[in-house]
Design an enzyme around this catalytic site. Structure first.
Site, mmCIF file in Angstrom:
data_model
loop_
_atom_site.group_PDB
_atom_site.id
_atom_site.type_symbol
_atom_site.label_atom_id
_atom_site.label_comp_id
_atom_site.label_asym_id
_atom_site.label_seq_id
_atom_site.Cartn_x
_atom_site.Cartn_y
_atom_site.Cartn_z
ATOM 1 N N HIS A 150 0.869 -1.146 -0.024
ATOM 2 C CA HIS A 150 0.112 0.161 -0.145
ATOM 3 C C HIS A 150 0.887 1.328 -0.121
ATOM 4 O O HIS A 150 1.889 1.115 0.300
ATOM 5 C CB HIS A 150 -0.951 0.014 1.188
ATOM 6 C CG HIS A 150 -0.103 0.039 2.531
ATOM 7 N ND1 HIS A 150 0.725 -0.995 2.966
ATOM 8 C CD2 HIS A 150 -0.037 1.118 3.419
ATOM 9 C CE1 HIS A 150 1.089 -0.466 4.124
ATOM 10 N NE2 HIS A 150 0.777 0.908 4.436
ATOM 11 N N ASP B 170 0.457 4.978 1.927
ATOM 12 C CA ASP B 170 -0.020 5.559 3.343
ATOM 13 C C ASP B 170 -1.177 6.584 2.566
ATOM 14 O O ASP B 170 -0.923 7.403 1.923
ATOM 15 C CB ASP B 170 0.904 6.157 4.107
ATOM 16 C CG ASP B 170 1.971 5.035 4.831
ATOM 17 O OD1 ASP B 170 1.260 3.912 4.985
ATOM 18 O OD2 ASP B 170 2.834 5.376 5.004
ATOM 19 N N HIS C 108 4.780 0.150 0.219
ATOM 20 C CA HIS C 108 5.580 -0.851 1.160
ATOM 21 C C HIS C 108 4.793 -1.899 1.885
ATOM 22 O O HIS C 108 3.205 -1.924 1.518
ATOM 23 C CB HIS C 108 6.134 0.178 2.379
ATOM 24 C CG HIS C 108 4.979 0.939 2.828
ATOM 25 N ND1 HIS C 108 4.374 2.146 2.286
ATOM 26 C CD2 HIS C 108 4.480 0.917 4.250
ATOM 27 C CE1 HIS C 108 3.719 2.778 3.387
ATOM 28 N NE2 HIS C 108 3.451 1.690 4.154
ATOM 29 N N ARG D 248 5.002 5.845 13.687
ATOM 30 C CA ARG D 248 5.105 6.680 12.566
ATOM 31 C C ARG D 248 4.443 7.865 12.489
ATOM 32 O O ARG D 248 3.347 8.129 12.938
ATOM 33 C CB ARG D 248 4.177 5.905 11.505
ATOM 34 C CG ARG D 248 4.465 6.098 10.070
ATOM 35 C CD ARG D 248 3.507 5.241 9.177
ATOM 36 N NE ARG D 248 2.138 5.750 8.948
ATOM 37 C CZ ARG D 248 1.039 5.175 8.426
ATOM 38 N NH1 ARG D 248 1.333 3.983 7.959
ATOM 39 N NH2 ARG D 248 -0.136 5.745 8.332
HETATM 40 C C1 SIN Z 1 3.187 1.009 7.574
HETATM 41 O O1 SIN Z 1 3.321 2.141 7.800
HETATM 42 O O2 SIN Z 1 2.423 0.536 6.772
HETATM 43 C C2 SIN Z 1 3.948 -0.037 8.575
HETATM 44 C C3 SIN Z 1 5.229 -0.496 8.073
HETATM 45 C C4 SIN Z 1 5.943 -1.492 9.039
HETATM 46 O O3 SIN Z 1 5.493 -1.510 10.236
HETATM 47 O O4 SIN Z 1 7.168 -1.830 8.776
#
Ligand code: SIN
Length: 283
Positions: free
Chosen positions: A101, A103, A259, A274
């Site tokens: 996805h 973000d 990612h 995050r």
């Molecule tokens: C995310 O922001 O999608 C999570 C990425 C992660 O936990 O490595």
């Protein structure tokens, strides 16, 4: 690449580089921020090791690149609502972000970038994959690129955060990442191919978590081509893989990457923080 302030070591030709020579906890001068931005634009995702950021320092660093967003779906901490705690407890089966996805693509102004700090990592597993969406676009045939250039797609929270959604039970009201408003829906329509506002390059902008259909078509009609694009866009040669250590920080450009957080550390705890920076309206 070398410059006066930073040492940059690529992880793969597709995308990703480790950046050395900067302490993100300190206030950075304009020149260093410009170098970091250049490295991000060149490599799409950059990584820093051995950083020990407080939540306030984490936010201060991200805020050098734009306004901070608050996650619209997950219940947030009162003290630092811009910091999303991404936690998988030892007893959880599912993880957050465990599908490809970009973000917050369901917002009118999706995230420009995300800055993710590793607080606690398992002794093995829990890596994150990143894919370069410029390469995904550029490697399609001229005919398919022409078709996609004229299309828009609907991005929605329905499939992930809705009742029985793909993360149900984990991000549900009682889960490790509680949903703030279980009945809320967020939807936005964006071009299937977006032009990056800083590099001017075209990138494919659909993802399997949030893109539900092409504008003007049903989900069933859209599905075969979307599935092809989801598979194509994350071919291994378009990706890099990052192995976390506590104190590692990743900064990725959501305008031209996807990612995927690998869920391969069952029975162990992982905690990441995050912060996302608001982007422009995709065009
Ligand atoms: C995310 O922001 O999608 C999570 C990425 C992660 O936990 O490595």
């Amino acid at each position: 690449m070398r410059n006066d302030r930073l040492r940059i070591a690529p992880l793969a030709t597709a995308c990703g580089a480790e950046v050395w020579g900067v302490d993100l906890a300190a206030a950075q001068d304009e020149g260093t921020i410009a170098d970091i931005r250049r490295a991000l634009l060149q490599h799409q995702v950059i990584f820093f090791r051995e950083q020990n950021l407080t939540p306030a320092q984490h936010k201060a660093f991200a805020a050098r690149f734009g306004s901070l967003q608050r996650h619209p779906m997950i219940r947030l901490d009162d003290q630092h609502p811009e910091v999303l705690r991404i936690v998988k407890e030892a007893g959880d089966d599912k993880n957050f972000g465990g599908d490809w996805h970009s973000d917050l693509s369901y917002l009118e102004k999706p995230a420009l970038g995300s800055v993710l700090c590793a607080r606690e990592v398992p002794e093995f597993g829990g890596d994150t994959l990143f894919a370069n969406m410029y390469l995904s676009y550029e490697s399609l045939s001229a005919g398919l690129r022409r078709l996609l250039d004229g299309l828009k797609a609907v991005h929605s929270t329905a499939r992930s955060y809705g009742d029985g959604g793909r993360q149900a039970g984990y991000i549900g009201e009682e889960g490790s990442m509680p949903v703030a408003r279980p009945d809320a829906r967020q939807e936005a329509v964006h071009p299937v191919v977006r032009t990056h506002s800083e590099t001017g390059r075209k990138a494919l902008y659909v993802n399997e978590v949030f893109t539900i259909r092409f504008e003007g078509m049903s989900e069933a009609e859209s599905r075969p081509l979307l599935e092809y694009l989801w598979r194509h866009s994350v071919r291994p040669e378009f990706t890099c893989r990052f192995r976390w250590r506590a104190g590692s920080v990743a900064f990725w450009d959501n305008r031209c990457t996807q990612h995927y957080a690998i869920n391969d550390y069952h029975g162990r705890r992982r905690e990441m923080h995050r912060v996302t920076v608001e982007g422009d309206r995709p065009a």
